[in-house]
Design an enzyme around this catalytic site. Structure first.
Site: not given
Lengths: 192, 929
Positions: B79, B82-85, B87, B102, B194
C-alpha cells in the site's frame, strides 16, 4: 530469459477459464512487468501490472505473428503506460511520449533506496530522457531484448529501434554529465 | 519476536544482462555503456514481487498462491513506499484483523539489543492521535528485515490530503491533533525525529494519526552500522528530512523535544500556506533562509496569532522555542479559535516575538503596504446583517425545499466570499511584492470587481425574495473566482482604445446582468434585451460581446421551446467567438450546440460539434468548461448506445468536478447521476443503482433533500429497483419523487400523472391492487383534467387500473379500462406500439375471465401480431399464449390450441416459471387423452 513457446497456449487457456494457466503466466511475467513499470510510475506500478494482465485476458485478438510472448506483453504494457500518463496530464497538454520524459511527468521521484550512487544516477538520467527512449534502452539492456523481438515490443521497424537506442544512449550520457557523474566514470563527460 | 517466514518468496527471473546482439548497434562504446547501464537495474525486491503475484492471482482468477508470510502475518497488498521501506497491508490470523506492516530494509540481526528495546518502547505508546504499534519483529531469513506491525489506518497522508485544498481551519485542526499526539509521546519519553506531513495519516472522518515515531533514529542507526551511502539530497545526517529538520540537528545535534517542535511548526506552516518556510533545496540554502525568515507570509485570512505561535516554534535557537509541545498545542488551539486575548506566553520574551514578527509581516517592511484591508470591498458585501437577511428570506418562503436550503445556501455564499476575499488580498500582495502593476493585475481587479457586482446583484434578488427557488442551484454557479487570478488574463477590451473601452465595459456589464437574470429565471423581455446588446456589440465591432449576446439569444429560444432557432443562434455565437479569438466563449457555444443537437434528436450532430469543441481545447482552457462539454457529449453518446465511451468521459467529468467544485456540488451530483444513466443504458443495473444513490446524497447535501432536482434521481432509482425485481422498494422511491413534485409543482400538476402511473405499476407488481387503484385513479383524474381523455399518457394508467380491477375480481371494470386504453392507442399510434402490450393482454385476460372465448381470441391475435411481442416481456408473452390456448380450445380449435400451448411452455421455461410449465403441460397431457 528462457523463451517458452507455450506461453501463447497458456494465454488462450487462461482466456477460456483455466486458472492454473493464469497462475503460471503471472509467475513468469510479473517480474518483467514490475521492472518495466516501476522505474516510470513508482507507486502505480502494481496497478499497471494488473491492468496489463487484464488487458491480455480480455482481448479477443488472434495473435498475429508475434515475435515472442514477452514482446506481446510489453507492447500492451507500453500502451497502458502512455494512456496512464495521458490521464494524469491534468491540463490536457498534448502528451507525446517521444517528447516527454518521466521527470517531466512525475516531478517527485519515487523513493527507491538506491544502493549506490551509480545506480541512483543512472536511474535519474533515465528518467530525464524521453519516455520512449527510456523504454527502448531498458528493454535492450535489462531484459536483453533485441532484433525483431524488441521491434515487436516497441511496435517499430528494426531500423528505427537502432536509431532510438543510439539517441537514447547519447542523451543518457549528456544527462549523466549534467548530473555530475564522477570524472573517472567510464562514460565520462566528454562528447562522444 | 524473532520469527521465520512461512514460504519463501518467489525466485528472481532470469539473469540480468547477457550480451544480446551487441553487433546491432555498431557503437564502439556500447560495452562500457552496457556495463554502466547494467549497474542501474532496479533491485529485485523478491518480497514485493511475491506479494504482487499473490494479489494478481487472487484478482485475476488465476490459481491462488500461498500468501507470503512475515512472522505470523500474511502480506496481502502493497500500500505504499516511504523513504525507509515499503508498507504492506497484512492480515493477522491470530486476532483476525487487518494490520499495516512497515518493512525496514538492510537490518542485520546483529543490531544492538538497546535499539530493539527502544523500538519496543514505541509499542507502548497509546494515544488517539498516534498510530498504535502492535509489535516489532525481525525476520531472520535473508535478507534480514525489521518489520513493524501497526494499526492499519485507511486514509491519506497529510501530504496528499493537502493537495485536495482543505480549508485553513481544517488544516489547523489536523495539526492541532497531530501536535497532541506528539505531546503525548514526549510525555512518555519518546521523540519523533522526523515529523512531516507524510508522517501524519488522516482518516476519512478526520481522525489524525501520527506515524513513524522514533523510527527515523532507528533507521539512521541502521545506516550508520551498514556504512551505506545516503540516498539523495533530502536526508539530513541524523535522520529527518531536509526542510523540516531543525538546524541544530543538521549541525550534528541529537533529537530533542525542541527539534520535534521545529519540524512540527514547519509542517504546519507548510500546510497552511502551501510552501515550506525555508525551502529544501540544499543545506546551505536552508541555513540562509533560516536567517532571513519564512519565504512567504501566511495568507491574510489566517489569524496573526497563529503565525506568531508557529514562528516561535521555528526559532533558530532551540531555547527560544516553546517550553514543550503541550504548551505549543494549547497556544495554537487558542490562536486558531481566534480568541484575541493576550497570552502571557506571547508576552514573555517579547523581544523574540517582535523579531519574528518582522518575518511574519512580509519580506521587507519598507516595501509592502498593508494589504490586510484589500478584501474590504468583499467583506462589506457580506456583512452579518445582510447574511441574516438572506437567511430570513429563505426561511420565509412558502416552499419547504426552499426553507430547507437556507443553511446550505448561506454556507455556499460564505465559502464564495472567502475565495473572493483571498483573491483580493492576493492581487494586492502581488502588486506590492513584485511592484508590478499593469494590464494583468488591473484586469484581475476588474474581474474581481465584476464578481463582486454579480454577487451583490444575486444577494439583492434574494433579499427581494425574487427567484428564490432557482437561486439555490445558482448559488453554486456564481462566476468562479479562480479565472480572475490567471496571470495571462487578457481581455479583448484591452485591445480597444480608451474611449471605446468604456462602452465595451458597459456592454459586458449588461450582458453579465442579463445572463444572471436568465439563470435566476427572472427574465421576461430578455430576448429583446439580448438583441439590443447584440446590435450594440456589432456597432462596436466587439466580437466577444456578439458571441455572448448570441449565446443568450439561443438560451432564451431554448427555454421557449424553439429549438431549431436556438441552434442558429448558437452556431452564430460560435463563429463570433472564433473571430473574436475567444476560446472560452467558443467552447461555451459549442457545448450549447451539442446539447441543442441532442434535444433535436440529432445525436450524430451532437458528436460532430463535440469534436469541433475538442479541437479548441488547449492547456489554458477552463477545466470546468471542458467538463461541461464532455458532459453534454456523454448524453448524446448514451442515446447512441455508446455507453462505454460515455462512461469514460463522465468519469473524467466527475473527477474534475469533484476536484475543482467539491463533492457536494450540484454539477458533481449531476455527473454522478449521468453515470448512473449510462450504466442503466448498458444494462448494468446494480452499478446504476449505486451511482444513483451516490448522486442522491450529493444532490441532497448541495441542494437540500426536497429540491426539485431530487425528483429525477428518485425516479431513476425507482426504475432500476423495479427492473431489479423490487417493486416495493421502487414504490418507496417513486413516493419520494411524488412528494417532491407535490411540494414544488402542486398536487394537481399534470406532471404528477406519470409518477402516479409508475406507482400504480409498482403496487400491482407488489400484489397490492387496492393501493394500485388509488394511485391509478388519481393519475387518471389529473391527466384527464390536463389533457382530456384521449392522451397517450393515459394508457399506462388505464392498464394498471385494469390489472388492479381484475386482481380484485371486478372483471367488468377491468375490461372497460383495458378497452379504453386500446381505444386511445389505436387513435394515437394506430395500434402498433409496445405500449399496446399491456392493454391487449389485459383485455384478453378479462375476456377469458368472463368466458368470452371469441373476444379473447381477437385480442390475443392482435397481441401476437405486435412487434416485439415476445422479446419485450417474455413472462407476459407466455401468459398471453396460455390464455389464448385455452380460448382456442373453447372455440373448438384444438390443434391450434395445442400448438399455442407448446409455445407457452417454451416461453415459461425460458423465464423459469416452473409452476406454469407444469400447469400447461398437465393440461396438454389431458388433451391427448
Amino acid at each position: 530469459m528462457i523463451e517458452r513457446e507455450d506461453d501463447f497456449v497458456l494465454l488462450t487457456s487462461w482466456r477460456e477459464g483455466d486458472r492454473s494457466a493464469g497462475g503460471r503466466l503471472i509467475k513468469r511475467y510479473s517480474g518483467l512487468l514490475l521492472r518495466f513499470f516501476r522505474t516510470k510510475v513508482g507507486e502505480d506500478a502494481d496497478d499497471l501490472v494488473q491492468q496489463t494482465f487484464v488487458a491480455c485476458t480480455e482481448r479477443k485478438d488472434a495473435i498475429q505473428n508475434p515475435a515472442s510472448f514477452r514482446a506481446y506483453l510489453l507492447a500492451i504494457a507500453r500502451g497502458l503506460l502512455v494512456e496512464h500518463f495521458r490521464r494524469k496530464s491534468r491540463h490536457h497538454k498534448r502528451f507525446d511520449a517521444l517528447e516527454t520524459s518521466v521527470a517531466d511527468l512525475e516531478p517527485t521521484p519515487s523513493q527507491h533506496l538506491a544502493k549506490n550512487e551509480e545506480r541512483r544516477l543512472m536511474g535519474e538520467a533515465l528518467r530525464r530522457i524521453p519516455l520512449e527512449l527510456q523504454v527502448a534502452l531498458e528493454l535492450y539492456y535489462w531484459e536483453g531484448m533485441a532484433g525483431p523481438e524488441l521491434a515487436a515490443a516497441l511496435d517499430l521497424p528494426e531500423g528505427t529501434v537502432r536509431t532510438r537506442l543510439r539517441r537514447g544512449r547519447q542523451l543518457v550520457r549528456e544527462r549523466l554529465a549534467e548530473l555530475g557523474a564522477p570524472a573517472d566514470e567510464p562514460l565520462g563527460g566528454s562528447s562522444h | 519476536m524473532s520469527l521465520h517466514t512461512g514460504t519463501k518468496p518467489g525466485v528472481c527471473y532470469g539473469p540480468l544482462v547477457t550480451g544480446a546482439g551487441s553487433g546491432q548497434t555498431g557503437d564502439s562504446r556500447d560495452s562500457e555503456f552496457r556495463a554502466a547501464f547494467g549497474a542501474g537495474a532496479p533491485t529485485r525486491s523478491s518480497l514485493r514481487l511475491a506479494v504482487l503475484e499473490g494479489r494478481l492471482s487472487e484478482r485475476l482468477g488465476a490459481e491462488p498462491t500461498v500468501p507470503v508470510r512475515l512472522g505470523r502475518f500474511e502480506l496481502r497488498d502493497r500500500i505504499g513506499a516511504g523513504g525507509m521501506g515499503a508498507v504492506y497491508l497484512a492480515h493477522d490470523p491470530a486476532l483476525d484483523r487487518g494490520v499495516a506492516i512497515k518493512l525496514l530494509h538492510g537490518w542485520t540481526s546483529s543490531a544492538p539489543q538497546a535499539l530493539i528495546a527502544e523500538a519496543q518502547a514505541l509499542a507502548r505508546l497509546s494515544h488517539e492521535n498516534i498510530v498504535e504499534v502492535y509489535g516489532i519483529g525481525v525476520d531472520d531469513d535473508e535478507p534480514a528485515t525489521l518489520f513493524v506491525a501497526m494499526e492499519y489506518v485507511p486514509g491519506l497522508d497529510l501530504e496528499r490530503w493537502l493537495q485536495t485544498a482543505p480549508t485553513w481551519r481544517e488544516v489547523a485542526r489536523a495539526f492541532v491533533d497531530a501536535g497532541r499526539g506528539l505531546a503525548s509521546a514526549h510525555a512518555s519519553g519518546v521523540l519523533h525525529g522526523d515529523f512531516k506531513p507524510a508522517n501524519v495519516l488522516r482518516r476519512e472522518n478526520g481522525r489524525i494519526k501520527v506515524i513513524d515515531f522514533g523510527l527515523a533514529k532507528i533507521v539512521e542507526q541502521l545506516r550508520v552500522s551498514q556504512s551505506d551511502t545516503h540516498s539523495g539530497p533530502r536526508d539530513g545526517p541524523t535522520g529527518g528530512t531536509l526542510g523540516y529538520c531543525a538546524p541544530e540537528k543538521l549541525e550534528g545535534g541529537r533529537d530533542t523535544h525542541a527539534s520535534d517542535q521545529f519540524s512540527f511548526c514547519v509542517a504546519a506552516y507548510r500546510g497552511l500556506c502551501g510552501r515550506l518556510p525555508f525551502g529544501a533545496a540544499s543545506r546551505s540554502a536552508f541555513a540562509a533562509a533560516l536567517a532571513r525568515g519564512p519565504s512567504h507570509p501566511l495568507p491574510r485570512h489566517i489569524p496573526r496569532d497563529v503565525a506568531q505561535v508557529l514562528a516561535r516554534g521555528m526559532h533558530r535557537d532551540p531555547s527560544a522555542r516553546w517550553p514543550d509541545m503541550a504548551t505549543l498545542v494549547r497556544e495554537l488551539e487558542s490562536a486558531v479559535g481566534r480568541r484575541p486575548r493576550w497570552s502571557p506566553w506571547l508576552g514573555v520574551g517579547i523581544g523574540l516575538v517582535l523579531a519574528t514578527a518582522v518575518w511574519v509581516a512580509g519580506t521587507d517592511p519598507q516595501q509592502s503596504p498593508d494589504c490586510s484591508a484589500a478584501d474590504s470591498s468583499t467583506r462589506d458585501l457580506w456583512h452579518p446583517e445582510r447574511r441574516r437577511a438572506v437567511q430570513s428570506s429563505f426561511e420565509a418562503a412558502p416552499q419547504r425545499f426552499v426553507v430547507e436550503a437556507a443553511p446550505i445556501v448561506v454556507s455556499t455564499i460564505d465559502a464564495y466570499v472567502e475565495r473572493l476575499a483571498a483573491a483580493r488580498i492576493e492581487i494586492c500582495e502581488t502588486r506590492s511584492v513584485t511592484g508590478r502593476t499593469g494590464t494583468a493585475t488591473e484586469a484581475s481587479s476588474v474581474c474581481l470587481e465584476s464578481r463582486e457586482d454579480g454577487l451583490d446583484r444575486f444577494l439583492s434578488r434574494i433579499e427581494r425574495a425574487e427567484g428564490l427557488a432557482a437561486s439555490i442551484a445558482a448559488s453554486h454557479a456564481l462566476e468562479r473566482v479562480a479565472p480572475c487570478l490567471r496571470p495571462d488574463l487578457d481581455t479583448a477590451r484591452t485591445r480597444f482604445a480608451d474611449e471605446r473601452r468604456h462602452r465595451v465595459d458597459q456592454v459586458d456589464a449588461s450582458l453579465q446582468a442579463l445572463g444572471e437574470s436568465y439563470a435566476a429565471g427572472t427574465s421576461e423581455g430578455g430576448a429583446k434585451r439580448a438583441k439590443q446588446l447584440l446590435v450594440a456589440s456589432t456597432e462596436l465591432g466587439y466580437e466577444p460581446g456578439r458571441a455572448r449576446a448570441l449565446n443568450l439569444l439561443g438560451a432564451f429560444s431554448s427555454v421557449d421551446g424553439r429549438i431549431p432557432e436556438a441552434h442558429g443562434f448558437f452556431e452564430s455565437a460560435y463563429f463570433a467567438a472564433q473571430s473574436g479569438r475567444d476560446d472560452e466563449l467558443a467552447l461555451k457555444a459549442v457545448r450549447n450546440l451539442v446539447s441543442n443537437a441532442s434535444r433535436r434528436g440529432d445525436y450524430l450532430g451532437a458528436l460532430y460539434w463535440a469534436r469541433q469543441g475538442r479541437a479548441r481545447i488547449g492547456s489554458e482552457s477552463d477545466p470546468i468548461e471542458v467538463a461541461k462539454l464532455e458532459y453534454a457529449e456523454s448524453i448524446a453518446l448514451i442515446s447512441l448506445g455508446r455507453t462505454d465511451d460515455a462512461l469514460d468521459r463522465l468519469r473524467r467529468v466527475l473527477e474534475t468536478r469533484s476536484w475543482l467544485l467539491g463533492t457536494d456540488h450540484p454539477q458533481t451530483a449531476d455527473a454522478q447521476f449521468e453515470i448512473g444513466n449510462a450504466q442503466l443504458a448498458a444494462g448494468d443495473l446494480e452499478a446504476a443503482l449505486a451511482s444513483y444513490d451516490a448522486s442522491r446524497s450529493k444532490h441532497e447535501r448541495s441542494l437540500g433533500a426536497h429540491h426539485p432536482s431530487l425528483a429525477f434521481v428518485h425516479h431513476n432509482v425507482g426504475n432500476v429497483q423495479f427492473h431489479l425485481g423490487s417493486p416495493d422498494a421502487a414504490r418507496k422511491s417513486w413516493e419520494r419523487a411524488l412528494e417532491i413534485e407535490e411540494g414544488t409543482l402542486g398536487a394537481d400538476d399534470a406532471r404528477l400523472g406519470g409518477t402516479l402511473a409508475n406507482l400504480a405499476t409498482a403496487a400491482n407488481e407488489a400484489d397490492d391492487p387496492e393501493r394500485a387503484l388509488v394511485y391509478a385513479e388519481r393519475s387518471q383524474a389529473i391527466l384527464e383534467a390536463a389533457y382530456g381523455s384521449q392522451h397517450p399518457d393515459l394508457i399506462q394508467t388505464l392498464t394498471e387500473s385494469g390489472k388492479a380491477h381484475l386482481a380484485l375480481g371486478r372483471t367488468q371494470a377491468g375490461k372497460a379500462a383495458f378497452e379504453a386504453a386500446i381505444e386511445i392507442g389505436r387513435g394515437a399510434f394506430d395500434g402498433q406500439h409496445e405500449a399496446m402490450l399491456g392493454p391487449l393482454a389485459g383485455a384478453a385476460r378479462a375476456a377469458w375471465m368472463m368466458g368470452d372465448a371469441d373476444a379473447t381470441l381477437r385480442h390475443s391475435r392482435q397481441l401476437l401480431e405486435l412487434e416485439g411481442f415476445s422479446s419485450g416481456d417474455p413472462g407476459a408473452a407466455a401468459d398471453a399464449l396460455w390464455v389464448m390456448a385455452r380460448a382456442q380450445l373453447a372455440a373448438g380449435q384444438t390443434r391450434e390450441a395445442q400448438r399455442t400451448a407448446k409455445r407457452a411452455v417454451t416461453s415459461y421455461s425460458a423465464v423459469g416459471d416452473d409452476d406454469s410449465v407444469t400447469a400447461v403441460t398437465t393440461w396438454l397431457e389431458a388433451l391427448d387423452d
